[in-house]
Motif scaffolding. Structure first.
Motif, PDB file in Angstrom:
ATOM      1  N   HIS A   1     134.876  51.313 -31.111  1.00 33.39           N
ATOM      2  CA  HIS A   1     135.684  52.522 -31.290  1.00 33.39           C
ATOM      3  C   HIS A   1     136.161  52.983 -29.920  1.00 33.39           C
ATOM      4  CE1 HIS A   1     134.672  53.651 -35.541  1.00 33.39           C
ATOM      5  NE2 HIS A   1     133.862  52.634 -35.320  1.00 33.39           N
TER       6      HIS A   1
ATOM      7  N   CYS B   1     132.603  51.830 -43.360  1.00 27.59           N
ATOM      8  CA  CYS B   1     133.146  50.643 -44.033  1.00 27.59           C
ATOM      9  C   CYS B   1     133.946  51.045 -45.266  1.00 27.59           C
ATOM     10  CB  CYS B   1     132.001  49.725 -44.457  1.00 27.59           C
ATOM     11  SG  CYS B   1     132.549  48.347 -45.470  1.00 27.59           S
TER      12      CYS B   1
ATOM     13  N   ARG C   1     135.333  56.428 -40.113  1.00 21.62           N
ATOM     14  CA  ARG C   1     135.677  55.006 -40.178  1.00 21.62           C
ATOM     15  C   ARG C   1     134.570  54.187 -40.824  1.00 21.62           C
ATOM     16  NH1 ARG C   1     140.422  54.182 -37.270  1.00 21.62           N
ATOM     17  NH2 ARG C   1     140.512  52.267 -38.467  1.00 21.62           N
TER      18      ARG C   1
ATOM     19  N   SER D   1     127.793  51.715 -41.323  1.00 22.77           N
ATOM     20  CA  SER D   1     128.179  52.712 -40.340  1.00 22.77           C
ATOM     21  C   SER D   1     128.314  54.080 -41.029  1.00 22.77           C
ATOM     22  CB  SER D   1     129.468  52.296 -39.624  1.00 22.77           C
ATOM     23  OG  SER D   1     129.743  53.142 -38.544  1.00 22.77           O
TER      24      SER D   1
HETATM   25  C1  HEM Z   1     127.488  43.803 -46.964  1.00 25.72           C
HETATM   26  C2  HEM Z   1     128.773  43.975 -46.798  1.00 25.72           C
HETATM   27  C3  HEM Z   1     129.418  44.794 -45.702  1.00 25.72           C
HETATM   28  C4  HEM Z   1     128.873  45.383 -44.580  1.00 25.72           C
HETATM   29  C5  HEM Z   1     127.422  45.406 -44.123  1.00 25.72           C
HETATM   30  C6  HEM Z   1     129.976  46.033 -43.887  1.00 25.72           C
HETATM   31  C7  HEM Z   1     129.838  46.754 -42.712  1.00 25.72           C
HETATM   32  C8  HEM Z   1     130.890  47.340 -42.032  1.00 25.72           C
HETATM   33  C9  HEM Z   1     130.770  48.054 -40.778  1.00 25.72           C
HETATM   34  C10 HEM Z   1     129.460  48.266 -40.012  1.00 25.72           C
HETATM   35  C11 HEM Z   1     132.004  48.482 -40.428  1.00 25.72           C
HETATM   36  C12 HEM Z   1     132.371  49.255 -39.154  1.00 25.72           C
HETATM   37  C13 HEM Z   1     132.548  50.739 -39.424  1.00 25.72           C
HETATM   38  C14 HEM Z   1     132.857  51.482 -38.166  1.00 25.72           C
HETATM   39  O1  HEM Z   1     133.841  51.151 -37.494  1.00 25.72           O
HETATM   40  O2  HEM Z   1     132.112  52.406 -37.811  1.00 25.72           O
HETATM   41  C15 HEM Z   1     132.932  48.041 -41.450  1.00 25.72           C
HETATM   42  C16 HEM Z   1     134.288  48.289 -41.450  1.00 25.72           C
HETATM   43  C17 HEM Z   1     135.159  47.851 -42.419  1.00 25.72           C
HETATM   44  N1  HEM Z   1     134.837  47.162 -43.570  1.00 25.72           N
HETATM   45 FE1  HEM Z   1     132.985  46.572 -44.118  1.00 25.72          FE
HETATM   46  N2  HEM Z   1     131.130  45.826 -44.596  1.00 25.72           N
HETATM   47  C18 HEM Z   1     130.834  45.079 -45.720  1.00 25.72           C
HETATM   48  C19 HEM Z   1     131.718  44.685 -46.709  1.00 25.72           C
HETATM   49  C20 HEM Z   1     133.051  44.996 -46.765  1.00 25.72           C
HETATM   50  C21 HEM Z   1     133.952  44.682 -47.864  1.00 25.72           C
HETATM   51  C22 HEM Z   1     133.529  43.990 -49.177  1.00 25.72           C
HETATM   52  C23 HEM Z   1     135.201  45.120 -47.490  1.00 25.72           C
HETATM   53  C24 HEM Z   1     136.522  45.073 -48.230  1.00 25.72           C
HETATM   54  C25 HEM Z   1     136.728  44.631 -49.400  1.00 25.72           C
HETATM   55  C26 HEM Z   1     135.082  45.717 -46.173  1.00 25.72           C
HETATM   56  C27 HEM Z   1     136.129  46.272 -45.475  1.00 25.72           C
HETATM   57  C28 HEM Z   1     136.010  46.925 -44.253  1.00 25.72           C
HETATM   58  C29 HEM Z   1     137.145  47.476 -43.513  1.00 25.72           C
HETATM   59  C30 HEM Z   1     138.603  47.412 -43.935  1.00 25.72           C
HETATM   60  C31 HEM Z   1     136.604  48.070 -42.364  1.00 25.72           C
HETATM   61  C32 HEM Z   1     137.346  48.838 -41.282  1.00 25.72           C
HETATM   62  C33 HEM Z   1     137.394  50.338 -41.678  1.00 25.72           C
HETATM   63  C34 HEM Z   1     138.097  51.213 -40.666  1.00 25.72           C
HETATM   64  O3  HEM Z   1     138.188  50.855 -39.501  1.00 25.72           O
HETATM   65  O4  HEM Z   1     138.526  52.303 -41.060  1.00 25.72           O
HETATM   66  N3  HEM Z   1     133.766  45.628 -45.778  1.00 25.72           N
HETATM   67  N4  HEM Z   1     132.219  47.354 -42.431  1.00 25.72           N
END
Ligand code: HEM
Length: 201
Positions: free
Chosen positions: A80, A147, A145, A141
């Motif tokens: 970030h 997830c 932002r 998180s």
């Molecule tokens: C076990 C599964 C998952 C874990 C542990 C996980 C974990 C995370 C984490 C730690 C972040 C960072 C958040 C931050 O910037 O503070 C993130 C962001 C994100 N995740 Fe996941 N995620 C998972 C599954 C998914 C799935 C299934 C999708 C979409 C279908 C997804 C889409 C996204 C997107 C688009 C971001 C960026 C959000 C933003 O910057 O606004 N994630 N995720």
């Protein structure tokens, strides 16, 4: 780009969590049997699990939560930046400085979990066997932002893993146990391992 983001962020993360679950089920066969018995009792073998079953399967849910905590697939979340100069605990973060939030400092904090190194799904269950929500459970998180796919990931993990445990018993091949040490890349993922799925039906 939006579709690509969803695919990239959504497939590797969920698949890695499923692989870690298999690793922990091999190391903890009693947890696998507990989940299987629970699935047998509430769903049986004749129909597929659905999201309606989730509240009846607290042991499965607690196991998934403990994998998300212990396996810690995104230990440093995503980078970030601060949008303006920020003072925090005597430090100055100048505008646009990159900030990396270490989620694992919370997910593996001994003051919060007591024995964070142990794989213990029961830590997410109360005395009545109900799932406990813990503020410090932050594998996705937190904040603005957080997830974007959290609810989808939770749904996928529940449906995939419940179906897998319902239909197969996962055992090591020739006594070879997968390593509990992961590899840090795009995510914190398990090293390659062999596993045998013995059909339950
Ligand atoms: C076990 C599964 C998952 C874990 C542990 C996980 C974990 C995370 C984490 C730690 C972040 C960072 C958040 C931050 O910037 O503070 C993130 C962001 C994100 N995740 Fe996941 N995620 C998972 C599954 C998914 C799935 C299934 C999708 C979409 C279908 C997804 C889409 C996204 C997107 C688009 C971001 C960026 C959000 C933003 O910057 O606004 N994630 N995720």
């Amino acid at each position: 780009m939006v579709v690509a983001d969803l695919f990239i962020a959504g497939t590797e993360t969920t698949a890695t969590t499923i692989r870690w679950t298999l690793v922990y089920l091999l190391h903890n066969p009693e947890v696998q049997e507990k989940c299987f018995r629970e699935i047998q009792e509430h769903i049986g073998q004749r129909r597929r699990p659905s999201m309606k079953d989730k509240s009846s399967l607290p042991n499965v849910e607690a196991t998934i939560l403990e994998v998300l905590r212990r396996a810690d697939i995104g230990p440093a979340s995503l980078p970030h930046a601060v949008s303006h100069d920020v003072q925090f605990r005597g430090y100055t973060f100048p505008k646009e400085a990159t900030v990396i939030v270490m989620l694992d400092s919370v997910l593996q904090d001994p003051d919060v979990w007591g024995d964070p190194d142990n794989f213990r799904p029961d830590r997410f269950l109360d005395d009545n066997g109900k799932v406990i929500k813990k503020e410090e459970f932050i594998p996705f998180s937190l904040g603005r932002r957080v997830c974007l796919g959290e609810s989808m990931a939770r749904m996928e993990l529940f449906l995939f893993l419940t179906t897998m445990i319902q239909r197969s018993k996962f055992v090591p091949v020739d006594g070879q146990m997968p390593s509990l040490d992961g590899v840090i890349g795009l995510t914190h993922s398990p090293k390659p391992f062999v596993i045998k799925a013995v059909p339950r039906i």
